[in-house]
Design a protein around this motif. Structure first.
Motif, mmCIF file in Angstrom:
data_model
loop_
_atom_site.group_PDB
_atom_site.id
_atom_site.type_symbol
_atom_site.label_atom_id
_atom_site.label_comp_id
_atom_site.label_asym_id
_atom_site.label_seq_id
_atom_site.Cartn_x
_atom_site.Cartn_y
_atom_site.Cartn_z
ATOM 1 N N SER A 246 16.704 -71.301 -60.953
ATOM 2 C CA SER A 246 15.802 -70.201 -60.640
ATOM 3 C C SER A 246 16.061 -69.655 -59.237
ATOM 4 C CB SER A 246 14.346 -70.670 -60.734
ATOM 5 O OG SER A 246 13.463 -69.668 -60.271
ATOM 6 N N SER A 247 15.823 -68.334 -59.048
ATOM 7 C CA SER A 247 15.884 -67.741 -57.719
ATOM 8 C C SER A 247 14.666 -68.126 -56.882
ATOM 9 C CB SER A 247 15.955 -66.210 -57.829
ATOM 10 O OG SER A 247 17.104 -65.809 -58.540
ATOM 11 N N GLN A 248 13.651 -68.675 -57.528
ATOM 12 C CA GLN A 248 12.456 -69.178 -56.851
ATOM 13 C C GLN A 248 12.291 -70.644 -57.240
ATOM 14 O OE1 GLN A 248 9.258 -66.418 -57.790
ATOM 15 N NE2 GLN A 248 10.261 -64.734 -56.726
ATOM 16 N N PRO A 249 13.148 -71.510 -56.679
ATOM 17 C CA PRO A 249 13.233 -72.898 -57.133
ATOM 18 C C PRO A 249 12.014 -73.731 -56.810
ATOM 19 C CG PRO A 249 14.511 -72.580 -55.139
ATOM 20 C CD PRO A 249 14.081 -71.221 -55.585
ATOM 21 N N ALA A 250 11.835 -74.786 -57.588
ATOM 22 C CA ALA A 250 10.808 -75.776 -57.291
ATOM 23 C C ALA A 250 11.234 -76.531 -56.040
ATOM 24 C CB ALA A 250 10.649 -76.733 -58.468
ATOM 25 N N ARG B 235 18.958 -63.875 -69.090
ATOM 26 C CA ARG B 235 17.573 -64.267 -68.865
ATOM 27 C C ARG B 235 16.964 -63.351 -67.812
ATOM 28 N NH1 ARG B 235 17.471 -69.489 -64.921
ATOM 29 N NH2 ARG B 235 19.264 -68.916 -63.648
ATOM 30 N N GLN B 236 15.635 -63.327 -67.786
ATOM 31 C CA GLN B 236 14.894 -62.557 -66.802
ATOM 32 C C GLN B 236 14.003 -63.514 -66.022
ATOM 33 O OE1 GLN B 236 12.816 -59.179 -68.440
ATOM 34 N NE2 GLN B 236 14.520 -58.585 -69.734
ATOM 35 N N GLN B 237 13.919 -63.300 -64.697
ATOM 36 C CA GLN B 237 13.101 -64.173 -63.866
ATOM 37 C C GLN B 237 12.680 -63.434 -62.605
ATOM 38 O OE1 GLN B 237 15.343 -67.570 -62.509
ATOM 39 N NE2 GLN B 237 17.053 -66.349 -61.790
ATOM 40 N N PRO B 238 11.637 -63.926 -61.932
ATOM 41 C CA PRO B 238 11.192 -63.292 -60.684
ATOM 42 C C PRO B 238 12.259 -63.387 -59.604
ATOM 43 C CG PRO B 238 9.518 -64.785 -61.557
ATOM 44 C CD PRO B 238 10.765 -65.050 -62.319
ATOM 45 N N GLY B 239 12.337 -62.354 -58.738
ATOM 46 C CA GLY B 239 13.299 -62.352 -57.652
ATOM 47 C C GLY B 239 12.911 -61.374 -56.566
#
Length: 297
Positions: free
Chosen positions: A275-279, A46-50
Motif C-alpha cells: 500500500s502507498s499508505q502502509p501499516a 488495483r485502486q487505493q488511497p494516495g
C-alpha cells in the motif's frame, strides 16, 4: 464552491498537520515496466488511497496516534472514499474541502522490484485553498509540491511553529518559501535538481540504499545508514512515511542522527507493504529499534 466533511468521531489534538495532495492511486503491477511504445501483459490492477499529502498524514497518524490533513477532493465517490480512509487511520479530516473538480488521480506502474512510473492528474488538488484554516502557535506543518506552490507559501507564512517542506516533485522553489522553511526534505535526485538547497539552513536528504543525512548551511552534520530490506513490495509510500517520521522524531526532541535512523526504519517498514499508505507501528518502536544505528556527526 466547496464544503467540508466533519469527522464521524472526535479526534484528539493532532501531532502534525499536513497541507497537500490527496489522490486516488490506480496501480498496475507487472513483471517489468514497459519501454516507450511497448505493451506489457499480465498486469494486476488495483485502486487505493494516495497522494503525497494524504500518505504523509496517514503515516503521521499511524506513528503518533493522530494528525490533521488540509487538502481538497472532488464531490464524487472517490473523494468520499479517500476521506473515509484517512479518518479511519486517525486523521482529522475536517479541513478537507470537497470541490466541484474531480478528485485527483495518479496512474501508477509498478514492476516486480517495486520500482515505479507515475502520471498525476491533480484534479481538485489544483483548487486547494487555505480559506478558514488556521495553525496553532506551536504546530508543526508539513507541505509538498504536488499542490500550487503559492498555497504552500501561504501555509509557510501562516505557520508560527515548525514549517517543513518536502520539495517533491522537484521544482524551482519560490525564494521566500525557501527562506521560511525550518526544514526541507528531499531525495538525492531532488537535492541535485534544486541548487538553492545548498545554502538552506537545514536539509535532510535520502539516498535510498545508502541511508540519509542532514545538512546545516550546506555542511553534512549527521547521517544514518539504510535498513536493508529483501522483501520490497512497493516503494511509493516509503518517502512519505520517512518525511512524517523525521518531522515527528525531531519534534519529539531527538538529535539529528537518531531522528534519521528512526525515519529510515519507518521507510524500510513502508517498502514491505504493497500500500502507498502502509501499516506502521508507533514511532516509539522505531526510535528504540534504531538506537544501534546512530552514527556521530
Amino acid at each position: 464552491m466547496s464544503t467540508s466533511l466533519q469527522p464521524a468521531v472526535p479526534i484528539v489534538a493532532p501531532t502534525l498537520t499536513v497541507v497537500g495532495s490527496i489522490n486516488l492511486d490506480i496501480t498496475a503491477t507487472a513483471s517489468r515496466l514497459p519501454s516507450p511504445g511497448e505493451t506489457v501483459g499480465g498486469g494486476v490492477l488495483r485502486q487505493q488511497p494516495g497522494g503525497k499529502g494524504a500518505n504523509q498524514a496517514v503515516a503521521a497518524a499511524r506513528l503518533a496516534g493522530s494528525s490533521r490533513m488540509v487538502g481538497a477532493v472532488g464531490q464524487d465517490d472517490a473523494g468520499l472514499s479517500l476521506i473515509g480512509a484517512m479518518a479511519g487511520a486517525g486523521v482529522d479530516v475536517q479541513d478537507i474541502a470537497q470541490m466541484e473538480a474531480a478528485t485527483g488521480t495518479a496512474l501508477v506502474l509498478v514492476d516486480a522490484e517495486g520500482e515505479n512510473q507515475i502520471v498525476v492528474c491533480p484534479g481538485a488538488n489544483g483548487s486547494l485553498s487555505l480559506e478558514g484554516v488556521s495553525f496553532a502557535d506551536k504546530e508543526a506543518v508539513l507541505c509538498q509540491l504536488e499542490v500550487d506552490q503559492n498555497v504552500v507559501l501561504e501555509a509557510a507564512r501562516r505557520t508560527k511553529g515548525f514549517f517543513v517542506l518536502n520539495a517533491a516533485p522537484a521544482a524551482p522553489i519560490i525564494p521566500e518559501l525557501l527562506e521560511r522553511c525550518d526544514l526541507v526534505i528531499v531525495n538525492e535526485t531532488e537535492y541535485e535538481l534544486i541548487p538553492a538547497l545548498r545554502d538552506a539552513p537545514l536539509v535532510a536528504v535520502t539516498y535510498g540504499g545508502e541511508g540519509s543525512a542532514i545538512f546545516v548551511d550546506g555542511e553534512r552534520v549527521a547521517e544514518a545508514p539504510a535498513v536493508r530490506v529483501s522483501d520490497i513490495a512497493n516503494t511509493i509510500g516509503a518517502g512519505d512515511a520517512f518525511c512524517a517520521a523525521l518531522v515527528l522524531a525531531l519534534q519529539s526532541g531527538l538529535e539529528y542522527g537518531h531522528a534519521l535512523a528512526a525515519a529510515n526504519a519507518v521507510g524500510a517498514d513502508a517498502v514491505r507493504d504493497s500500500s502507498s499508505q502502509p501499516a506502521l507501528k508507533p514511532l516509539e518502536h522505531y526510535i528504540e529499534a534504531s538506537r544501534a544505528a546512530i552514527q556521530p556527526a
